[in-house]
Scaffold this active site. Structure first.
Site, PDB file in Angstrom:
ATOM      1  CE  LYS A 117      63.381  60.751  -9.186  1.00  0.00           C
ATOM      2  NZ  LYS A 117      64.158  61.664  -8.359  1.00  0.00           N
ATOM      3  CE  LYS A 199      65.280  63.434 -16.821  1.00  0.00           C
ATOM      4  NZ  LYS A 199      65.325  64.498 -15.869  1.00  0.00           N
ATOM      5  CE  LYS A 202      71.423  64.783 -11.653  1.00  0.00           C
ATOM      6  NZ  LYS A 202      70.528  64.335 -10.609  1.00  0.00           N
TER       7      LYS A 202
END
Ligand code: AMP
Ligand code: TRP
Length: 336
Positions: A117, A199, A202
């Site tokens: 991140k 992956k 969202k």
């Protein structure tokens, strides 16, 4: 009289960012459903966590509610479980502070999610992003949680929570239950439809990479038809066939059929036909969820009642642990 054994405790949460996806459904929510009657469960919308990346306040407020309602629409029973917003239970932020003082910079610097991140949001590497796993540890440890059902990506955070609990217990005597992870065998990692080596996320900027729980049937069909696969034509789970492997995993976890059985069923059939079948399975699985979602959204008073009474109970349970911690570290008890 024989006393009934205490039901074990589960805590899990999802951050209200982006859209809840099929990855969340298979990796997390579906398992919550299986566990909800056997355990005492707390399922939170972890809104405090979502502030580690910039949010538009209006959108965040809308999403928080939508996430909680999606938990219920997926079948989480509010009569048996606590469903609440993390920010409504102030003990989470308080315990996080204490645990921050028992966590080392080196431990946090090793967290893969932090590394990913901070590389992705270079303009906003805030302290919250760094201490994010400590807040997660507080979420879990406050409830004397036995089991934490999460997808494979959260394993490292959970190990840290265990280390923090053990360290604190060692110094102050038994205070926290040391929690165990619960990670599904199939579907712990649903991959992106566009980049099947990553992956399904969202917060993917490309909506074709994920299926949202609330996507309509046409959109689901289109997204699955567009899913990236290899140039072969055999429906077989094999190394290097990441796209097909992912579709097989999705099919398998939604129908609970073993992969081998699905391979046999589609023997001699092409990718096109298989993709349509996968899309149909997804559409059918999500149909009742979407219908319940619409019903619940028309009943906001009921939703408010669920999250308010859950938060009250969560506060009372978690306060017991927090008071114990305050006492152990040496704070003066409050007289009222
Ligand atoms: P997140 O979307 O990162 O907030 O994760 C919420 C929960 O869903 C966690 O338990 C994750 O491990 C799980 N999860 C998220 N994405 C996936 C995925 N692609 N496959 C399986 N589980 C996932
Ligand atoms: N960090 C988790 C995620 O990104 C969300 C989370 C926050 C969580 N607190 C938790 C998961 C406590 C399980 C238990 O998916």
């Amino acid at each position: 009289m024989e006393s009934t054994p205490r039901k074990k405790i589960i805590f899990s949460g999802i951050q209200p960012s982006g859209h809840l996806t099929l990855g969340n459904y298979i990796g997390a929510l579906k398992n919550w459903l299986q566990l909800q009657y056997e355990y005492r469960c707390c399922f939170a919308v972890v809104d405090l966590h979502s502030l580690t990346v910039r949010q538009d306040p209006k959108e965040l407020r809308r999403r928080c509610l939508e996430f909680l309602v999606q938990y219920m629409a997926c079948g989480i029973d509010p009569k048996e479980n606590l469903l609440f917003f993390q920010s409504h239970v102030h003990t989470h932020a308080e315990l996080a502070w204490i645990l921050n003082c028992f966590t080392y910079m080196g431990e946090l610097g090793r967290m893969t999610q932090y590394k990913d991140k901070s590389a992705k949001h270079k303009e906003n590497i805030n302290a919250g992003l760094f201490t994010y796993p400590v807040l997660m540890a507080a979420d879990i440890l406050l409830y004397q949680t036995d089991l934490v059902p999460v997808g494979g990506d959260q394993k490292q955070h959970l190990e840290l929570a265990r280390d923090i609990a053990t360290r604190f217990n060692h110094q102050f005597g038994n205070t926290f239950k040391v929690p165990e992870p619960y990670i599904p065998k199939v579907g712990a990692r649903i991959m992106s439809l566009q980049e099947p080596t990553k992956k399904m996320s969202k917060s993917d900027e490309n909506p074709n990479g994920y299926i949202a729980i609330l996507d309509n049937p046409d959109t689901i069909m289109k997204k699955i038809k567009r899913a990236v696969t290899d140039s072969g034509n055999e429906i077989k789970y094999k190394e290097g066939k990441d796209g097909i492997n992912n579709l097989l995993t999705i099919y398998s976890s939604l129908t609970e059929q073993p992969i081998q059985q699905i391979e046999e069923k589609f023997e001699g059939k092409g990718y096109g036909e298989f993709k349509v079948a996968v899309a149909e399975v997804i559409i059918e699985s999500l149909k009742p969820v979407q219908a319940r979602y619409q019903d619940l959204m028309n009943n906001k008073d009921y939703i408010e009642q669920v999250y308010t009474s859950s938060a009250e109970k969560a506060l009372s349970i978690s306060n017991r642990t927090l008071s114990k911690v305050y006492k152990k570290v040496g704070f003066i008890s409050k007289s009222v």
